[in-house]
Enzyme design. Structure first.
Site, PDB file in Angstrom:
ATOM      1  N   PHE A   2     -11.481  18.616  30.162  1.00  0.00           N
ATOM      2  CA  PHE A   2     -12.763  18.743  29.475  1.00  0.00           C
ATOM      3  C   PHE A   2     -13.619  19.729  30.252  1.00  0.00           C
ATOM      4  O   PHE A   2     -14.044  19.441  31.380  1.00  0.00           O
ATOM      5  CB  PHE A   2     -13.431  17.365  29.422  1.00  0.00           C
ATOM      6  CG  PHE A   2     -14.680  17.306  28.588  1.00  0.00           C
ATOM      7  CD1 PHE A   2     -14.622  17.081  27.228  1.00  0.00           C
ATOM      8  CD2 PHE A   2     -15.928  17.460  29.180  1.00  0.00           C
ATOM      9  CE1 PHE A   2     -15.777  17.002  26.460  1.00  0.00           C
ATOM     10  CE2 PHE A   2     -17.084  17.388  28.434  1.00  0.00           C
ATOM     11  CZ  PHE A   2     -17.014  17.155  27.066  1.00  0.00           C
TER      12      PHE A   2
ATOM     13  N   ARG B 231     -16.502 -13.284  59.763  1.00  0.00           N
ATOM     14  CA  ARG B 231     -17.070 -12.792  61.019  1.00  0.00           C
ATOM     15  C   ARG B 231     -18.127 -13.758  61.542  1.00  0.00           C
ATOM     16  O   ARG B 231     -19.079 -14.088  60.841  1.00  0.00           O
ATOM     17  CB  ARG B 231     -17.718 -11.417  60.793  1.00  0.00           C
ATOM     18  CG  ARG B 231     -18.324 -10.778  62.037  1.00  0.00           C
ATOM     19  CD  ARG B 231     -17.270 -10.307  62.993  1.00  0.00           C
ATOM     20  NE  ARG B 231     -17.818  -9.482  64.059  1.00  0.00           N
ATOM     21  CZ  ARG B 231     -17.080  -8.886  64.993  1.00  0.00           C
ATOM     22  NH1 ARG B 231     -15.765  -9.030  64.969  1.00  0.00           N
ATOM     23  NH2 ARG B 231     -17.631  -8.152  65.924  1.00  0.00           N
TER      24      ARG B 231
ATOM     25  N   GLY C 282     -11.815  18.455  35.882  1.00  0.00           N
ATOM     26  CA  GLY C 282     -10.792  17.536  36.359  1.00  0.00           C
ATOM     27  C   GLY C 282      -9.482  17.691  35.618  1.00  0.00           C
ATOM     28  O   GLY C 282      -9.449  17.795  34.390  1.00  0.00           O
TER      29      GLY C 282
ATOM     30  N   GLY D 259     -24.814  23.749  35.058  1.00  0.00           N
ATOM     31  CA  GLY D 259     -24.226  22.446  34.806  1.00  0.00           C
ATOM     32  C   GLY D 259     -25.101  21.629  33.891  1.00  0.00           C
ATOM     33  O   GLY D 259     -24.825  21.457  32.705  1.00  0.00           O
TER      34      GLY D 259
ATOM     35  N   GLU E 172     -21.017  15.007  35.596  1.00  0.00           N
ATOM     36  CA  GLU E 172     -21.585  14.666  34.285  1.00  0.00           C
ATOM     37  C   GLU E 172     -23.115  14.703  34.314  1.00  0.00           C
ATOM     38  O   GLU E 172     -23.785  13.996  33.577  1.00  0.00           O
ATOM     39  CB  GLU E 172     -21.100  13.285  33.821  1.00  0.00           C
ATOM     40  CG  GLU E 172     -19.659  13.244  33.378  1.00  0.00           C
ATOM     41  CD  GLU E 172     -19.405  13.977  32.074  1.00  0.00           C
ATOM     42  OE1 GLU E 172     -20.328  14.046  31.248  1.00  0.00           O
ATOM     43  OE2 GLU E 172     -18.286  14.471  31.896  1.00  0.00           O
TER      44      GLU E 172
ATOM     45  N   GLY F 236     -18.441  -2.332  63.168  1.00  0.00           N
ATOM     46  CA  GLY F 236     -17.507  -1.279  63.562  1.00  0.00           C
ATOM     47  C   GLY F 236     -16.208  -1.323  62.783  1.00  0.00           C
ATOM     48  O   GLY F 236     -15.636  -0.281  62.450  1.00  0.00           O
TER      49      GLY F 236
END
Length: 698
Positions: A161, A337, A203, A169, A455, A432
């Site tokens: 497309f 955790r 794409g 754009g 888009e 981390g």
């Protein structure tokens, strides 16, 4: 406001077939706190058909070695290649054909979600190559175009497309690729005047696409009729070599989504047959005279907007998929955790029980459910528009198309930005370990980043919405349901009465009541539109041009207006869906999520609520306390809510987010088995040499 069909609850036995018992482990204590059935909660956005579809896709992928995750990093070319192999493997199974989508419109999004939970590049590439290409032809083409659909269904060709150009754009009117009609040969001559007019970021075009839907300025008899769409052959399907007159290539490595081969194309007086013009809504006859079934050009444009909204509608769901994966990982790990705690306690406290961890994560958990529910409905609406265009049976298509365009231009930024912020919070909330690639959040973050720009870059895209809303304000008293088929303008009904109100609530409980928060958002949306309209009108009276007036009213006005309009619609839809959910235990938790999502949003707009005189005195403090109270309530349900959202572990592929909660065992296994982690590097002499060199100088 239109909603999905009433939920039909299925039995626990049926659900258990698709969702077996979760493994025992460190998450058990949280799961026992849940007040609802985590399997049944899935039915707020899924049904048995979509659940089965996703299960079938995941079962196929799990059994196929092609879908095993690589233990070592892949090059860009390897990512491109594996994405193509997986795409054709999935497509050949025909999990969601056009016929199946007509029967169950939600199957399109269910298939996309199933693929996204495994690999975002695979889902994006499949959608671009087949779905978007085919849907555009169905919506804008005529029967003589359907052979392209047949070829794409048989995978004889691959589509893409092509709208955006290098230098343009969001401003579609500024695009410069032309399609000039030649009546003598019944051909269009496609031409790109320079590289700035090249179609870019397309794409699946970089390496694979054989055909493109190209948007170009239709020129005939010296007159420019504006952007129209054309099916343009790019490469020979048998050799993948470009045709003469076509310069096509890959734009190279990106921040993320490198399994998708984004490309560019330029045309040098390249001729295509006249029949390749998708002219259902307007085009030229054999003599070159322009014809359209719409007498009013605005209605032709409005009808086309509904079709063009497909990308933005899909991106709302894409953003939700990314946030969904990240929030599952962060919630599960936060329950595992443990840090600090009372001095007299035998165990440290799970970080999910700390207020700051809750405020960082749980509003985004609520947002994920709000988005998932909304996107399931929104995708169905766009599928219906496409089908109605295809069959010619749609009514009120101009108003529907314009509203779909305005709403999608608002909710795409809302979902994209919320996902961006939520994913980053998830990454940081995992400490981390969240920075490990094996945690998967980093890749999720990078892949989602594109949603904020493609888009339509979000800030510019919001102007599409605000421009429409500003035009609506002047005729607010004449609005009927016909003007707003999707119901997004309901906040303007009796708007004068709404704006005369101030907030009547003066307790934390009242600010945690979903119906009250919905009412607050109604006022906020109406007020922001009124103030933006007054700002633009004042600037025009002061001598500014319309462009200057709109430009100088973006920050704090038009942009906020469009965001609030989108948030208001999502919140209302979530509230109505939650209120009508038949399972009482799930409904209670869903309403808690509505309250948390609504309160979290309103707190961000608190300055406007005070500036407009809606809030006064201590009411803002009550609102904040209600958000914190909502976090505490939802924290007990959070792990089971994450279980509702979670894909299978092998899809999630995160050492922190596995269903068994054994994060540290998974980290150990990953680092111990990572290729080369405990072997001497090939460049070990560089270390030894410099150590010896320094010693010799001492």
């Amino acid at each position: 406001m239109t909603t999905l069909a009433p939920v039909k609850l299925v039995s626990d036995e049926e659900l258990r077939k698709y969702f077996p018992d979760l493994p025992k482990g460190p998450l058990d204590s949280f799961r026992k706190k849940a007040s609802f059935n985590w399997r049944r909660m899935k039915l707020v956005y899924d049904n048995l058909a979509t659940i089965k579809l996703k299960h079938d896709i995941w079962t196929f992928m799990e059994k196929n070695p092609l879908f095993h995750h690589s233990n070592s990093p892949l090059t860009m070319d390897e990512q491109r290649q594996i994405a193509v192999k997986r795409m054709y493997s999935i497509y050949n199974e025909k999990f969601a054909t056009f016929e199946k989508i007509i029967e169950e419109p939600r199957s399109f999004q269910a298939e996309a979600e199933a693929l996204f939970m495994f690999d975002s590049s695979l889902s994006v590439k499949t959608s671009l190559t087949f779905r978007m290409f085919s849907n555009t032809i169905q919506g804008s083409g005529k029967p003589h175009h359907y052979h392209f659909i047949e070829d794409i269904e048989k995978a004889k060709i691959g589509g893409c497309f092509a709208l955006t150009e290098v230098a343009h754009g969001s401003n579609a009117k500024g695009m410069r690729t032309t399609a000039t009609y030649c009546p003598q040969t019944r051909q269009f001559i496609m031409h790109s005047p320079d590289f700035e007019a090249a179609k870019f970021w397309v794409g699946s075009m970089g390496k694979c696409a054989t055909h493109a839907i190209v948007y170009a300025r239709l020129v005939s008899k010296g007159k420019d009729h504006g952007l129209h769409s054309f099916v343009v052959p790019l490469r020979d399907p048998k050799t993948l070599k470009p045709y003469p007159g076509v310069t096509v290539g890959d734009i190279g490595e990106k921040i993320g989504l490198n399994g998708v081969d984004n490309g560019f194309v330029m045309f040098n007086k390249y001729r295509i047959p006249k029949d390749n013009a998708l002219d259902k809504l307007g085009g030229v006859d054999d003599a070159g005279d322009y014809q359209t079934p719409f007498k009013d050009p605005k209605k032709r444009f409005g009808a086309s907007l509904g079709i063009l909204s497909g990308g933005r509608v899909h991106i709302t769901s894409i953003s939700t998929n990314y946030l969904q994966k990240a929030i599952v990982i962060a919630i599960r790990y936060s329950a595992v955790r443990r840090q600090f705690g009372p001095d007299d306690a035998d165990e440290e406290t799970p970080v999910l029980e700390y207020q700051q961890q809750q405020i960082r994560l749980l509003p985004y958990l609520a947002a994920t459910f709000a988005f998932r529910v909304f996107c399931s409905w929104f995708g169905v609406q766009h599928v219906k528009i496409t089908i109605d265009n295809f069959t010619g049976q749609g009514e009120n298509m101009a108003n529907m198309g314009v509203e779909m365009h305005a709403l999608s231009s608002a909710v795409k930024p809302v979902c994209g930005w919320t996902a961006r912020d939520g994913i980053q919070n998830c990454r940081e909330a995992c400490g981390g370990h969240g920075y490990l690639k094996a945690a998967a959040i980093g890749d999720i973050r990078n892949d989602n980043d594109a949603n904020c720009t493609y888009e339509g870059e979000n800030s510019l895209l919001l102007q599409q919405t605000s421009n429409w809303l500003l035009g609506v304000w002047d005729r607010r008293h004449q609005l009927t349901a016909e003007h707003s088929p999707l119901g997004s303008l309901e906040f303007l009904y009796n708007v004068d009465d709404t704006l005369n109100k101030t907030c009547p609530w003066n307790s934390v409980d009242q600010f945690a009541e979903p119906a009250n928060l919905v009412e607050m958002y109604r006022w906020l949306t109406a007020y922001t539109l009124k103030m933006t309209h007054e700002k633009v009108s004042r600037l025009k009276r002061d001598g500014n041009t319309p462009l200057q007036a709109k430009n100088d009213s973006q920050a704090y006005h038009a942009v906020a207006l469009s965001v609030i309009y989108g948030e208001n619609y999502i919140l209302n839809h979530f509230y109505k869906t939650a209120s009508s959910f038949p399972d009482a235990a799930c409904r209670e938790v869903l309403l808690q999520l509505v309250a948390l999502y609504g309160g979290f949003l309103l707190e961000k707009h608190m300055a406007t609520l005070y500036i407009g005189g809606y809030l006064s005195k201590q009411q803002g403090l009550f609102l904040r306390e209600a958000v914190l109270w909502g976090c505490r309530r939802v924290s007990a349900e959070a792990v089971s809510l994450a279980d509702t959202l979670a894909p299978p572990d092998w899809c999630l592929n995160s050492v922190l987010g596995a269903a068994d909660g054994e994060a540290y065992k998974h980290i150990q296994n990953k680092v111990m088995t990572y290729p080369g982690s405990m072997t001497r590097p090939e460049w070990w002499r560089d270390v030894v040499f410099w150590d010896s060199y320094v010693s010799s100088k001492l």
